[in-house]
Motif scaffolding. Structure first.
Motif, PDB file in Angstrom:
ATOM      1  N   ASP A   1       9.986  -8.319  -5.485  1.00 19.49           N
ATOM      2  CA  ASP A   1       9.590  -9.628  -4.966  1.00 19.49           C
ATOM      3  C   ASP A   1       8.303 -10.126  -5.623  1.00 19.49           C
ATOM      4  O   ASP A   1       7.623  -9.380  -6.325  1.00 19.49           O
ATOM      5  CB  ASP A   1       9.448  -9.584  -3.434  1.00 19.49           C
TER       6      ASP A   1
ATOM      7  N   SER B   1       0.816  -1.213   0.000  1.00 21.85           N
ATOM      8  CA  SER B   1       0.000   0.000   0.000  1.00 21.85           C
ATOM      9  C   SER B   1       0.854   1.271   0.000  1.00 21.85           C
ATOM     10  O   SER B   1       0.413   2.316  -0.477  1.00 21.85           O
ATOM     11  CB  SER B   1      -0.946  -0.010   1.201  1.00 21.85           C
ATOM     12  N   SER B   2       2.074   1.192   0.526  1.00 20.09           N
ATOM     13  CA  SER B   2       2.886   2.416   0.668  1.00 20.09           C
ATOM     14  C   SER B   2       3.145   3.164  -0.644  1.00 20.09           C
ATOM     15  O   SER B   2       3.092   4.391  -0.649  1.00 20.09           O
ATOM     16  CB  SER B   2       4.209   2.083   1.358  1.00 20.09           C
TER      17      SER B   2
ATOM     18  N   GLY C   1      11.523  -5.770   0.894  1.00 20.03           N
ATOM     19  CA  GLY C   1      11.260  -6.874  -0.023  1.00 20.03           C
ATOM     20  C   GLY C   1      10.593  -7.926   0.834  1.00 20.03           C
ATOM     21  O   GLY C   1       9.682  -7.633   1.608  1.00 20.03           O
TER      22      GLY C   1
ATOM     23  N   ASN D   1      -0.246  -9.382   5.691  1.00 20.97           N
ATOM     24  CA  ASN D   1      -0.668  -9.440   4.285  1.00 20.97           C
ATOM     25  C   ASN D   1      -1.990 -10.146   4.076  1.00 20.97           C
ATOM     26  O   ASN D   1      -2.530 -10.128   2.971  1.00 20.97           O
ATOM     27  CB  ASN D   1       0.428 -10.098   3.435  1.00 20.97           C
TER      28      ASN D   1
ATOM     29  N   HIS E   1      11.044  -5.703   7.653  1.00 22.12           N
ATOM     30  CA  HIS E   1      11.504  -6.393   6.440  1.00 22.12           C
ATOM     31  C   HIS E   1      11.437  -5.446   5.256  1.00 22.12           C
ATOM     32  O   HIS E   1      10.605  -4.539   5.213  1.00 22.12           O
ATOM     33  CB  HIS E   1      10.740  -7.698   6.189  1.00 22.12           C
TER      34      HIS E   1
ATOM     35  N   LYS F   1       4.103   1.292  11.568  1.00 27.30           N
ATOM     36  CA  LYS F   1       5.474   1.286  11.067  1.00 27.30           C
ATOM     37  C   LYS F   1       6.430   2.059  11.986  1.00 27.30           C
ATOM     38  O   LYS F   1       7.634   2.097  11.725  1.00 27.30           O
ATOM     39  CB  LYS F   1       5.522   1.886   9.651  1.00 27.30           C
TER      40      LYS F   1
ATOM     41  N   ARG G   1      -4.790  -9.263   4.858  1.00 28.71           N
ATOM     42  CA  ARG G   1      -5.885  -8.345   4.532  1.00 28.71           C
ATOM     43  C   ARG G   1      -6.188  -8.314   3.033  1.00 28.71           C
ATOM     44  O   ARG G   1      -7.259  -7.918   2.628  1.00 28.71           O
ATOM     45  CB  ARG G   1      -5.577  -6.930   5.055  1.00 28.71           C
TER      46      ARG G   1
END
Ligand code: GLP
Length: 235
Positions: A62, A37-38, A132, A157, A130, A194, A159
């Motif tokens: 990735d 999403s970033s 990648g 992830n 993390h 974050k 979601r």
């Protein structure tokens, strides 16, 4: 590290686009791209721009193992939707999630990176820092590899999937050394989830427990964070 604290995601996208555009105008030829999403706001700004990528190359960070490029959960599908359909590149590379021979796929992708040295690498960051799919514990010398996702990453992830069981357990990822080889890096992080990862990345020890902390050793890194993601930095 150049840390840019922005008010919100909208402003973050604007500032990210300025950094990206400057790299483009300075002749960056190979763009290392990221999903999640970033970078969504940045991709929107790129789609709306007049930038032309028909003489540029993209190499993605990735891809999930086991998903085809047509699977809507795959990173290939995401990139087509968010960027490539509107802005085709001369050539766009992603790991092949359906590769039968894992070692051969890892080798193929690493060769692509050797042949196309990344000028500008875009990154998001996981809540466990993390980058990648390089989870805590990954050696800094790691190049492209197949990885088992950490439980925290599967949780984060899920979601995007109907059920947690549907989240792939493995992925292909550029390694930390592959990322560090890029000439310039832009990392984007939004939201309080974050904040700890950003604090550890920017001010903590350089340790494999915090994969993104290796970025402290890179000569040209910009980090764009909103106020929530930057919340622990000034304490
Ligand atoms: C995923 C991806 C990363 C991404 C991270 C953060 O696991 N493999 O490349 O940076 O999650 O995602 P988001 O930007 O959605 O928070």
């Amino acid at each position: 590290m150049d840390i840019k604290i922005v008010k919100n995601q909208e402003e973050g996208a604007k500032v990210a686009f300025e950094v990206f555009k400057e790299a483009y105008e300075n002749g960056a030829k190979v763009f290392g791209l990221a999903t999640g999403s970033s970078p969504l706001g940045l991709y929107e700004k790129i789609r709306q721009s007049s930038l032309d990528f028909s003489d540029r190359v993209s190499v993605n960070l990735d891809e999930y193992a086991g998903l085809s490029s047509e699977d809507e959960h795959s990173y290939h599908y995401f990139m087509n939707e968010q960027l490539f359909a509107a802005k085709p590149f001369l050539k766009s590379y992603l790991p092949d999630g359906l590769a039968e021979d894992i070692d051969a796929e890892v080798e193929r992708y690493e060769k692509i990176l050797q042949d196309n040295p990344v000028d500008f690498q875009l990154l998001g960051i996981g809540s466990n820092a993390h980058i990648g799919f390089n989870e805590p514990g990954t050696p800094f010398t790691q190049r492209t590899h197949k990885v088992a996702l950490a439980q925290a990453t599967i949780e984060a992830n899920k979601r995007f999937f109907e059920r947690e069981e549907d989240v792939p357990r493995f992925a292909y990822s550029m390694g930390l050394q592959s990322i560090m080889d890029a000439k310039q890096i832009l990392l984007i992080a939004f939201g309080e989830k974050k904040a700890q990862a950003i604090l550890n990345t920017v001010k903590g020890d350089v340790t494999t427990d915090v994969p993104a902390s290796i970025l402290q050793k890179h000569p040209n890194v910009t980090i764009i964070v909103d106020e929530a993601a930057a919340a622990l930095l000034n304490r």
